[in-house]
Each structure stands twice: as structure tokens, then as C-alpha cells.
Design a protein around this motif. Structure first.
Motif, PDB file in Angstrom:
ATOM      1  N   GLU A  72      42.284  12.168 -39.381  1.00 32.40           N
ATOM      2  CA  GLU A  72      43.100  12.075 -38.172  1.00 32.40           C
ATOM      3  C   GLU A  72      42.443  11.127 -37.174  1.00 32.40           C
ATOM      4  O   GLU A  72      41.221  11.132 -37.030  1.00 32.40           O
ATOM      5  CB  GLU A  72      43.272  13.452 -37.523  1.00 32.40           C
ATOM      6  CG  GLU A  72      43.993  14.462 -38.399  1.00 32.40           C
ATOM      7  CD  GLU A  72      44.116  15.812 -37.706  1.00 32.40           C
ATOM      8  OE1 GLU A  72      43.659  15.913 -36.544  1.00 32.40           O
ATOM      9  OE2 GLU A  72      44.654  16.747 -38.324  1.00 32.40           O
ATOM     10  N   HIS A  73      43.287  10.324 -36.531  1.00 33.00           N
ATOM     11  CA  HIS A  73      42.830   9.418 -35.480  1.00 33.00           C
ATOM     12  C   HIS A  73      43.663   9.723 -34.243  1.00 33.00           C
ATOM     13  O   HIS A  73      44.825   9.338 -34.131  1.00 33.00           O
ATOM     14  CB  HIS A  73      43.019   7.963 -35.911  1.00 33.00           C
ATOM     15  CG  HIS A  73      42.113   7.027 -35.191  1.00 33.00           C
ATOM     16  ND1 HIS A  73      41.786   5.779 -35.658  1.00 33.00           N
ATOM     17  CD2 HIS A  73      41.436   7.144 -34.020  1.00 33.00           C
ATOM     18  CE1 HIS A  73      40.971   5.178 -34.827  1.00 33.00           C
ATOM     19  NE2 HIS A  73      40.748   6.008 -33.809  1.00 33.00           N
ATOM     20  N   GLU A  74      43.103  10.459 -33.300  1.00 36.82           N
ATOM     21  CA  GLU A  74      43.828  10.930 -32.129  1.00 36.82           C
ATOM     22  C   GLU A  74      43.564  10.035 -30.914  1.00 36.82           C
ATOM     23  O   GLU A  74      42.592   9.301 -30.860  1.00 36.82           O
ATOM     24  CB  GLU A  74      43.409  12.364 -31.809  1.00 36.82           C
ATOM     25  CG  GLU A  74      43.639  13.331 -32.954  1.00 36.82           C
ATOM     26  CD  GLU A  74      43.159  14.720 -32.603  1.00 36.82           C
ATOM     27  OE1 GLU A  74      42.838  14.958 -31.426  1.00 36.82           O
ATOM     28  OE2 GLU A  74      43.108  15.572 -33.515  1.00 36.82           O
ATOM     29  N   ASN A  75      44.477  10.184 -29.920  1.00 39.05           N
ATOM     30  CA  ASN A  75      44.355   9.473 -28.642  1.00 39.05           C
ATOM     31  C   ASN A  75      44.284   7.956 -28.848  1.00 39.05           C
ATOM     32  O   ASN A  75      43.340   7.282 -28.422  1.00 39.05           O
ATOM     33  CB  ASN A  75      43.120   9.953 -27.861  1.00 39.05           C
ATOM     34  CG  ASN A  75      43.183  11.440 -27.565  1.00 39.05           C
ATOM     35  OD1 ASN A  75      44.259  11.990 -27.323  1.00 39.05           O
ATOM     36  ND2 ASN A  75      42.029  12.097 -27.611  1.00 39.05           N
ATOM     37  N   TYR A  82      42.418   4.327 -23.637  1.00 37.55           N
ATOM     38  CA  TYR A  82      42.976   4.755 -24.924  1.00 37.55           C
ATOM     39  C   TYR A  82      43.924   3.726 -25.535  1.00 37.55           C
ATOM     40  O   TYR A  82      44.656   4.028 -26.473  1.00 37.55           O
ATOM     41  CB  TYR A  82      43.736   6.083 -24.757  1.00 37.55           C
ATOM     42  CG  TYR A  82      42.839   7.199 -24.286  1.00 37.55           C
ATOM     43  CD1 TYR A  82      41.864   7.721 -25.130  1.00 37.55           C
ATOM     44  CD2 TYR A  82      42.946   7.706 -22.990  1.00 37.55           C
ATOM     45  CE1 TYR A  82      41.035   8.740 -24.692  1.00 37.55           C
ATOM     46  CE2 TYR A  82      42.120   8.718 -22.553  1.00 37.55           C
ATOM     47  CZ  TYR A  82      41.163   9.244 -23.407  1.00 37.55           C
ATOM     48  OH  TYR A  82      40.338  10.250 -22.965  1.00 37.55           O
ATOM     49  N   GLY A  88      39.912   6.166 -29.508  1.00 37.09           N
ATOM     50  CA  GLY A  88      40.434   7.407 -30.075  1.00 37.09           C
ATOM     51  C   GLY A  88      39.368   8.260 -30.738  1.00 37.09           C
ATOM     52  O   GLY A  88      38.226   7.842 -30.929  1.00 37.09           O
ATOM     53  N   ARG A  90      38.248  10.354 -34.062  1.00 36.17           N
ATOM     54  CA  ARG A  90      38.461  10.333 -35.511  1.00 36.17           C
ATOM     55  C   ARG A  90      37.884  11.599 -36.119  1.00 36.17           C
ATOM     56  O   ARG A  90      36.731  11.965 -35.847  1.00 36.17           O
ATOM     57  CB  ARG A  90      37.802   9.102 -36.115  1.00 36.17           C
ATOM     58  CG  ARG A  90      38.546   7.811 -35.757  1.00 36.17           C
ATOM     59  CD  ARG A  90      37.681   6.598 -35.982  1.00 36.17           C
ATOM     60  NE  ARG A  90      36.637   6.497 -34.962  1.00 36.17           N
ATOM     61  CZ  ARG A  90      35.738   5.528 -34.920  1.00 36.17           C
ATOM     62  NH1 ARG A  90      35.728   4.600 -35.876  1.00 36.17           N
ATOM     63  NH2 ARG A  90      34.828   5.501 -33.970  1.00 36.17           N
ATOM     64  N   ARG A 273      34.088  15.303 -36.365  1.00 37.90           N
ATOM     65  CA  ARG A 273      34.877  14.524 -35.411  1.00 37.90           C
ATOM     66  C   ARG A 273      33.949  13.585 -34.651  1.00 37.90           C
ATOM     67  O   ARG A 273      32.868  13.978 -34.217  1.00 37.90           O
ATOM     68  CB  ARG A 273      35.606  15.439 -34.441  1.00 37.90           C
ATOM     69  CG  ARG A 273      36.386  14.703 -33.344  1.00 37.90           C
ATOM     70  CD  ARG A 273      37.236  15.658 -32.541  1.00 37.90           C
ATOM     71  NE  ARG A 273      38.265  16.272 -33.398  1.00 37.90           N
ATOM     72  CZ  ARG A 273      39.060  17.255 -32.990  1.00 37.90           C
ATOM     73  NH1 ARG A 273      38.918  17.755 -31.757  1.00 37.90           N
ATOM     74  NH2 ARG A 273      39.977  17.752 -33.801  1.00 37.90           N
TER      75      ARG A 273
END
Length: 413
Positions: A72-75, A82, A88, A90, A273
Motif C-alpha cells: 500500500e502507498h498512502e497519502n 503530499y 506518501g 508505504r 510501514r
């Protein structure tokens, strides 16, 4: 290729062809017919494939659930820090399902029960093939006997017609006797043609089962033997009952599997993360449990229990049917044996003696032609009935052997 090598190969090919021809020229036995049929029967191949599938299903049931890897790669693709993908978070994690309630063991027991049923399926299929081939083989032997009797009856009728013509010619008999003898000859010729067609049909049926044309004789020294040889053990359960019991065991295993499915599984997640564009890291741990709000497995369990009850009822019905069929088959063998012994013993001797006396009396002018015709017809019918009685006896023995759990030929020679 060198000449000597070519000669060696040619010699081997000729030797193989000679051995094949020799093997095919040998009289076919019942055991040979059964072996040939088992090698090519589609039902046998299908039963073997079913067993292989059941064996593979055990490995499938033993397998644990596969873990899941997620990234997952968020933000990302936002605004400010951002924007794009640089700031982001990861996360790389692995989720491992944990089966609870003994699901894997329950699946394995179901697969093993299905494997046992598939093995019994092969035995039942083999038994069916043996029964079918035995019936075809006995029919072919009986048809050959009937054709031989029809040819003898035709030859006798032809001689009788010739004698009647001579008696009419010298004035010792009226033309009516010649006409009667000719009618008997015509009927014998029709019976011979019918016997030929019956033999061709019986041999075609056996050839379809074995894949081998019956160009040579059939070896059946047991056909004239009416003394029952030892039968299989009577304490062995019939295959039909064993199959019903295996189905009940499979249904019971499915009930246990359905009960284990009601226990929710747990999925454990562990990962790492990384935050933004710096080197900060943190572990990610998680656990998830499904909530059985809409499907609690009660319907599947009720269905499996109902199928188990049906399997138990089928097993009890199979036991009753097997016991009844076995009792009837034993009586049928005894009746067929008595009929075969009578037809080939006292009845045959009496018919032969009557025909012999009638021939002598007719030749000397002491008996009328009608008595001779009646005696010859009675002898022919007795011979045909004797062959039919022998065939019925062997078929009854084959059926009894199958009901007693045997799936091998009843005669080896």
C-alpha cells in the motif's frame, strides 16, 4: 542402418508377429475374455480416473490456505507535501489465514472417505464387467451348441426326406409321407438359419466387449459340468452394501466438516510501514475475524445432516435388498442345477432311446411316420432345453458369485 542390424530387427518383428498370431489362434477362455474387456472397458477407465481424482483431492484437502502479500502507498497525489508520490506512506504486509475448528482435518477425512468410495467404485465396475462378459461368453458357447444341434437336426431331416422319397418310389409309402418329411426338412433348415444368426449376434456382442473377433474356438470345458464348484465366502459383504456403507461414512465426514465450518477463521497480518521521504519505519500488526451475522453455517449443517440421514436409510435399504437378492440367487442356482442335471441326464437318455426305437420301427415298417417325426422333434427340443438349462445354471452361478462379493471370473479354465 547396417545390414546385420536390419536382419535382427526383421527377425524380432517376425517373431513378435508370430507370437501374436499364435496367441490369437488359441481358444478363448472366460478368464481371457474378462481380462481383455477390463483393459478396454470405458466404465473401468472412468472408475480409475475417479479414483485418481479422489487421491488428488486428499492433497487438496491437506493444503493450508495461501498467505496474502499486499503493498500500500498512502497519502499520495494530494497537495503540498503530499503532492506526487514522494511524501506518501508505504506499507508492505503479509496476511496469514489461520483455520480454526479443525477444518483441515475435517476436509481430509471427507477426502479419505471419498477415496474409499472411489476404490469400491472400481471394484463394483469390475464386477459389472465380469458379469456382462460372463453372460456374453455363456451366450456364445450356448449359441455354438445350438447351431451344432440345428445342423445335426437338418442333416437328419434331409436323410429322412430322402428315405421317404425312396419309400414312395418303391410303393411302400404314400406321397403324404414324403411331403411331411419335406416339411420337417424345411423347418429344420429355417431353425439352422436362425441358430446361425443367433450365434453371429452372440459372437458380435462378445467381440464388442473384448475387442477380439472370435475367429477360433471357445474353450469352455466347464459348460457341461453341473456340479457346483466351491463358491466365494458367504461372510463377505456384497459390494453394493459396502458401497452404501462407504457413502454413509462420507456423509458423516461431511457433517463434521460442516460443523467445523461454523467456527470463524482468523487472519493475522504483519508488515512494515515507511513514512514519507525519511527513513522512519514502524511495524504494522493486525488481526481480523469475520462476523457471522448473515451466514452462521446452520443451513449447511442441516443440509449435511439430512444427507447423512438419507445415506443411513440407503444403507439399510441396501442391506435388505442384498440379503433378499442373495437368498433368491442361492435358490436360483439350486433350481438351475437340478434342471440342468435332469435335462442332461434322465430326460436326455429317455428322448434318445425313444428316437432310436422310432427310427428302427419306422425303417422296418412297424411305426408310422408321425411317430418318428414326433420322436425326433421331442429329441431336438430336449437337446435345446438341455443347452438352455446349462446356460441358465452358469449364469445363475455368476450372479450368485457377484452378490457374494466376487469380481473375478467364476471359471479359470
Amino acid at each position: 542402418m547396417p545390414i546385420h542390424v536390419s536382419r535382427v530387427l526383421a527377425s524380432l518383428i517376425l517373431a513378435g508377429a508370430f507370437s501374436t498370431t499364435t496367441a490369437q489362434s488359441q481358444p478363448m477362455k472366460l478368464a481371457d475374455a474378462v481380462a481383455l474387456s477390463l483393459q478396454r472397458a470405458p466404465s473401468q477407465l472412468a472408475a480409475e480416473a475417479t479414483l485418481r481424482a479422489a487421491e488428488a483431492n486428499i492433497a487438496v484437502a491437506n493444503a493450508r490456505p495461501n498467505p496474502t502479500v499486499s503493498y500500500e502507498h498512502e497519502n499520495v497525489m494530494g497537495s503540498g507535501r503530499y503532492a506526487g508520490f514522494g511524501g506518501g506512506e508505504r506499507t508492505l504486509s503479509v496476511a496469514v489465514p489461520l483455520e480454526l475448528g479443525g477444518k483441515r482435518a475435517a476436509r481430509r477425512r471427507v477426502a479419505e472417505a471419498e477415496q474409499h468410495s472411489a476404490g469400491l467404485g472400481i471394484a463394483m465396475t469390475r464386477s459389472d464387467i465380469v458379469q456382462r462378459v460372463t453372460e456374453a461368453f455363456v451366450a456364445a458357447v450356448a449359441a455354438r451348441r445350438q447351431l451344432s444341434l440345428a445342423e445335426e437336426a437338418l442333416a437328419l431331416a434331409q436323410r429322412a426326406a430322402h428315405v421317404a422319397q425312396e419309400r414312395v418310389g418303391v410303393g411302400k409309402a404314400s406321397p403324404i409321407e414324403a411331403q411331411r418329411a419335406d416339411v420337417v426338412r424345411i423347418n429344420a433348415d429355417v431353425a439352422r438359419d436362425k441358430a446361425e444368426r443367433s450365434l453371429a449376434l452372440a459372437e458380435a456382442d462378445l467381440a464388442r466387449l473384448t475387442g477380439r473377433a472370435l475367429e477360433d474356438s471357445i474353450a469352455a470345458p466347464w459348460f457341461d459340468v453341473t456340479e457346483a464348484t466351491p463358491m466365494p465366502r458367504t461372510d463377505v459383504s456384497p459390494l453394493s452394501l459396502m458401497a452404501a456403507e462407504a457413502q454413509a461414512a462420507t456423509a458423516a465426514a461431511r457433517v463434521a466438516a460442516a460443523r467445523s465450518e461454523r467456527v470463524p477463521d482468523v487472519t493475522v497480518t504483519a508488515g512494515m510501514r515507511r513514512y514519507g521521504d525519511n527513513s522512519d519505519k514502524a511495524a504494522v500488526l493486525g488481526i481480523s475475524v469475520p462476523l457471522p451475522l448473515f451466514n452462521q453455517g446452520t443451513a449447511a449443517l442441516a443440509r449435511s445432516k439430512a444427507e447423512y440421514d438419507r445415506a443411513l436409510a440407503d444403507r439399510d435399504a441396501a442391506a435388505q435388498e442384498a440379503s433378499q437378492e442373495l437368498a433368491h440367487a442361492q435358490v436360483a442356482v439350486a433350481d438351475a442345477q437340478a434342471a440342468a442335471q435332469a435335462a442332461n441326464g434322465p430326460a436326455m437318455a429317455a428322448a434318445q432311446e425313444v428316437a432310436r426305437i422310432a427310427r428302427i420301427g419306422y425303417a422296418s415298417g412297424k411305426f408310422p411316420q408321425l411317430e418318428l417325426i414326433d420322436a425326433e422333434r421331442s429329441l431336438a427340443e430336449t437337446r435345446e432345453a438341455a443347452v438352455d438349462a446349462l446356460a441358465a445354471f452358469h449364469l445363475a452361478r455368476a450372479r450368485l458369485a457377484r452378490l457374494q462379493g466376487s469380481n473375478d471370473p467364476i471359471y479359470k479354465d
